[in-house]
Write a protein that holds these residues in place. Structure first.
Motif, mmCIF file in Angstrom:
data_model
loop_
_atom_site.group_PDB
_atom_site.id
_atom_site.type_symbol
_atom_site.label_atom_id
_atom_site.label_comp_id
_atom_site.label_asym_id
_atom_site.label_seq_id
_atom_site.Cartn_x
_atom_site.Cartn_y
_atom_site.Cartn_z
ATOM 1 N N GLY A 156 18.323 -28.063 41.981
ATOM 2 C CA GLY A 156 19.150 -28.110 40.779
ATOM 3 C C GLY A 156 18.554 -27.315 39.637
ATOM 4 O O GLY A 156 19.273 -26.833 38.749
ATOM 5 N N GLY A 157 17.224 -27.163 39.677
ATOM 6 C CA GLY A 157 16.558 -26.370 38.659
ATOM 7 C C GLY A 157 16.873 -24.890 38.738
ATOM 8 O O GLY A 157 16.493 -24.124 37.842
ATOM 9 N N ALA A 158 17.570 -24.468 39.805
ATOM 10 C CA ALA A 158 17.892 -23.050 39.964
ATOM 11 C C ALA A 158 19.114 -22.638 39.158
ATOM 12 O O ALA A 158 19.206 -21.498 38.704
ATOM 13 C CB ALA A 158 18.106 -22.722 41.448
ATOM 14 N N TRP A 159 20.068 -23.537 38.983
ATOM 15 C CA TRP A 159 21.330 -23.103 38.362
ATOM 16 C C TRP A 159 21.619 -23.728 37.001
ATOM 17 O O TRP A 159 22.441 -23.201 36.248
ATOM 18 C CB TRP A 159 22.506 -23.335 39.315
ATOM 19 N N PHE A 160 20.963 -24.808 36.630
ATOM 20 C CA PHE A 160 21.146 -25.340 35.275
ATOM 21 C C PHE A 160 20.584 -24.397 34.205
ATOM 22 O O PHE A 160 21.247 -24.164 33.182
ATOM 23 C CB PHE A 160 20.475 -26.713 35.161
ATOM 24 N N GLY A 218 21.103 -20.855 29.572
ATOM 25 C CA GLY A 218 20.734 -19.578 28.977
ATOM 26 C C GLY A 218 21.946 -18.770 28.542
ATOM 27 O O GLY A 218 21.911 -18.086 27.518
ATOM 28 N N SER A 219 23.016 -18.854 29.322
ATOM 29 C CA SER A 219 24.238 -18.148 28.974
ATOM 30 C C SER A 219 24.814 -18.660 27.646
ATOM 31 O O SER A 219 25.223 -17.883 26.778
ATOM 32 C CB SER A 219 25.273 -18.310 30.088
ATOM 33 N N ILE A 220 24.817 -19.981 27.470
ATOM 34 C CA ILE A 220 25.299 -20.563 26.210
ATOM 35 C C ILE A 220 24.366 -20.181 25.067
ATOM 36 O O ILE A 220 24.806 -19.887 23.945
ATOM 37 C CB ILE A 220 25.403 -22.094 26.330
ATOM 38 N N HIS A 252 22.784 -25.548 21.077
ATOM 39 C CA HIS A 252 24.026 -25.958 21.739
ATOM 40 C C HIS A 252 23.936 -25.843 23.266
ATOM 41 O O HIS A 252 24.729 -26.464 23.972
ATOM 42 C CB HIS A 252 25.195 -25.133 21.215
ATOM 43 N N SER A 253 22.972 -25.057 23.777
ATOM 44 C CA SER A 253 22.807 -24.943 25.231
ATOM 45 C C SER A 253 22.322 -26.251 25.847
ATOM 46 O O SER A 253 22.430 -26.452 27.055
ATOM 47 C CB SER A 253 21.816 -23.825 25.566
ATOM 48 N N TYR A 254 21.797 -27.154 25.007
ATOM 49 C CA TYR A 254 21.285 -28.423 25.535
ATOM 50 C C TYR A 254 22.405 -29.393 25.921
ATOM 51 O O TYR A 254 22.128 -30.497 26.385
ATOM 52 C CB TYR A 254 20.317 -29.051 24.532
ATOM 53 N N ILE A 255 23.644 -28.986 25.764
ATOM 54 C CA ILE A 255 24.749 -29.782 26.268
ATOM 55 C C ILE A 255 24.785 -29.718 27.799
ATOM 56 O O ILE A 255 25.324 -30.609 28.455
ATOM 57 C CB ILE A 255 26.097 -29.298 25.668
ATOM 58 N N VAL A 256 24.191 -28.663 28.372
ATOM 59 C CA VAL A 256 24.126 -28.535 29.837
ATOM 60 C C VAL A 256 23.231 -29.621 30.436
ATOM 61 O O VAL A 256 23.649 -30.326 31.360
ATOM 62 C CB VAL A 256 23.661 -27.124 30.242
ATOM 63 N N PRO A 257 21.997 -29.799 29.970
ATOM 64 C CA PRO A 257 21.198 -30.911 30.511
ATOM 65 C C PRO A 257 21.806 -32.280 30.238
ATOM 66 O O PRO A 257 21.634 -33.205 31.034
ATOM 67 C CB PRO A 257 19.832 -30.760 29.825
ATOM 68 N N PHE A 258 22.537 -32.436 29.141
ATOM 69 C CA PHE A 258 23.211 -33.708 28.873
ATOM 70 C C PHE A 258 24.114 -34.089 30.046
ATOM 71 O O PHE A 258 24.137 -35.253 30.474
ATOM 72 C CB PHE A 258 24.034 -33.600 27.591
#
Length: 444
Positions: A356-360, A365-367, A375-381
């Motif tokens: 999972g660490g490969a695609w999160f 990074g894209s955000i 705002h990219s930290y919404i992905v780990p949320f």
């Protein structure tokens, strides 16, 4: 060399030796992983690349787990793979080739995935199943100790003076990693560990009624969903760490890259402290319940990092690292619990969740490139939410079956003594109701 034994049958000396030697592995790859996150920010400057492209390191490292973990048991010398990957950092640094670093990182990940399948499984079965979560948390605590050493080295040697635009120190550090891999390979070759066989483990679990391996593997739903939870959690954890240096420098509170790297190492120290605190708590609190509490806290503080301004966001980042601490080992022990003959396959599946660490990180990074790192930290949320659903689901299921409650040390000792006596009694003489109550009360 002891053969055909279970963890409970080892002498105290055998147990201490095996536990110490395998625990040393966690320290080594904690150091390698700690370096990986700060290399993201360093390579952005060296190669003039964006945040999304810099996360190719995470894609390579954790993608190796996704590819290699299912077949990890085939390879007997994973340290050779690790050493080869580390030593090829030298020509990559000399010729300043970012693609070379990505390829070497993939090879290192392959070697570490083999080690992690073996080490996590070995620590989990190296003793009573009821202490598996605490035991694995303690061993992996040394991974945390090493993980803050990487950022600390980077803050001193990677980002200051002439090294701010140089790869010289990177190549020397990874040559040292290669040398360490060689030393440990020799050490494990000459120091034979007691062998805990699959048959002996399965028989022990059958004897005490702690297995449900009559069903095929695809029906081991606790393990299958554990893989989903592990994939989501590791992806979230890696996304948080890979952009932490960027996040700290962008909070508008006067933090430059060297200071951000140093603060990141303090975040890793917070993570490590949290893991050892978790070891203590897991002796008293049911692992599924504790994971539920920590998962909800991760959801909360990841939102704080996303929307918290200035120092409040930085504080939420530190809190997030603390509550991440126990998640990986507890998910592993919950997902591989009571698998019996399926233990080896289940362990490989849960470790494959590291992929999972490969695609999160690329998603985050894209955000970060298009909007902001905060705002990219919404992905780990999103990953923490998936983990929380798994943890709460197991907790509710245990409560529904009447098996969830806090345990005292005296109760644990009494139950263990009771089970030892029952092992010498025929199945017809064992009180089925009492046995079931014991299984639920010591579940991990």
């Amino acid at each position: 060399m002891a053969t055909g034994v279970t963890g409970n049958e080892l002498s105290r000396k055998q147990w201490a030796f095996a536990f110490s030697l395998v625990t040393s592995l966690f320290f080594t790859w904690g150091f390698a992983y700690g370096l990986l996150d700060v290399l993201n920010a360093h390579f952005q400057s060296i190669f003039d690349i964006g945040k999304t492209k810099s996360t190719l390191l995470q894609l390579a490292y954790f993608g190796a787990y996704l590819v290699y973990a299912p077949i990890a048991s085939v390879f007997r010398r994973p340290w050779l793979t690790l050493g080869q990957g580390a030593i090829f950092f030298w020509p990559s640094a000399v010729y300043r080739t970012y693609g070379g670093f990505v390829g070497c990182t993939f090879v290192i990940g392959c070697g570490l995935s083999c080690l992690e399948v073996a080490a996590n499984s070995y620590i989990s079965v190296l003793g009573s199943p009821k202490y598996a979560a605490a035991r694995l948390n303690f061993s992996q605590g040394f991974q945390g100790v090493a993980s803050f050493a990487g950022p600390m080295i980077a803050s001193r040697w990677f980002f200051q003076g002439k090294n701010a635009n140089s790869l010289d120190t990177v190549q020397w550090v990874y040559l040292a990693v290669a040398g360490l891999g060689l030393v440990l390979n020799i050490l494990f070759y000459f120091c034979k560990l007691p062998e805990i066989t699959q048959d002996a483990l399965a028989q022990e679990m059958h004897d005490v009624g702690l297995t449900n391996d009559k069903d095929p593997f695809w029906k081991q739903y606790r393990c299958i969903f554990g893989w989903v939870a592990q994939t989501a959690y590791v992806g979230a954890q890696v996304a948080v760490a890979s952009l932490a240096v960027n996040y700290l420098t962008e909070q508008g509170v006067g933090i430059d890259k060297p200071l951000a790297s140093q603060l990141f190492s303090y975040c890793q120290i917070t993570f490590t402290v949290g893991r050892f605190v978790g070891v203590v708590l897991l002796n008293w609190v049911d692992p599924a319940l504790l994971l539920s509490i920590y998962a909800i806290a991760c959801c909360t503080f990841s939102l704080g990092v996303t929307f918290g301004p200035g120092l409040s966001g930085v504080g939420c980042l530190f809190a997030l690292f603390f509550f991440e601490s126990i998640c990986y080992p507890v998910i592993f022990t919950l997902g591989t619990k009571n698998l019996g003959r399926h233990t080896k396959r289940g362990s490989g599946l849960i470790v494959m969740g590291v992929g999972g660490g490969a695609w999160f990180p690329p998603a985050a990074g894209s955000i970060a490139d298009r909007d902001s790192t905060a705002h990219s930290y919404i992905v780990p949320f999103a990953g923490y939410v998936a983990m929380a659903i798994y943890a709460v689901g197991i907790t509710v299921d245990q409560a529904r079956k009447g098996g969830f409650r806090l345990r005292t040390i005296d109760e644990i000792a009494q139950k263990r003594a009771q089970m030892e006596r029952e092992k010498h009694v025929s199945d017809s003489d064992i009180d089925k109701k009492g046995s079931e109550e014991f299984v639920e009360s010591v579940s991990v």
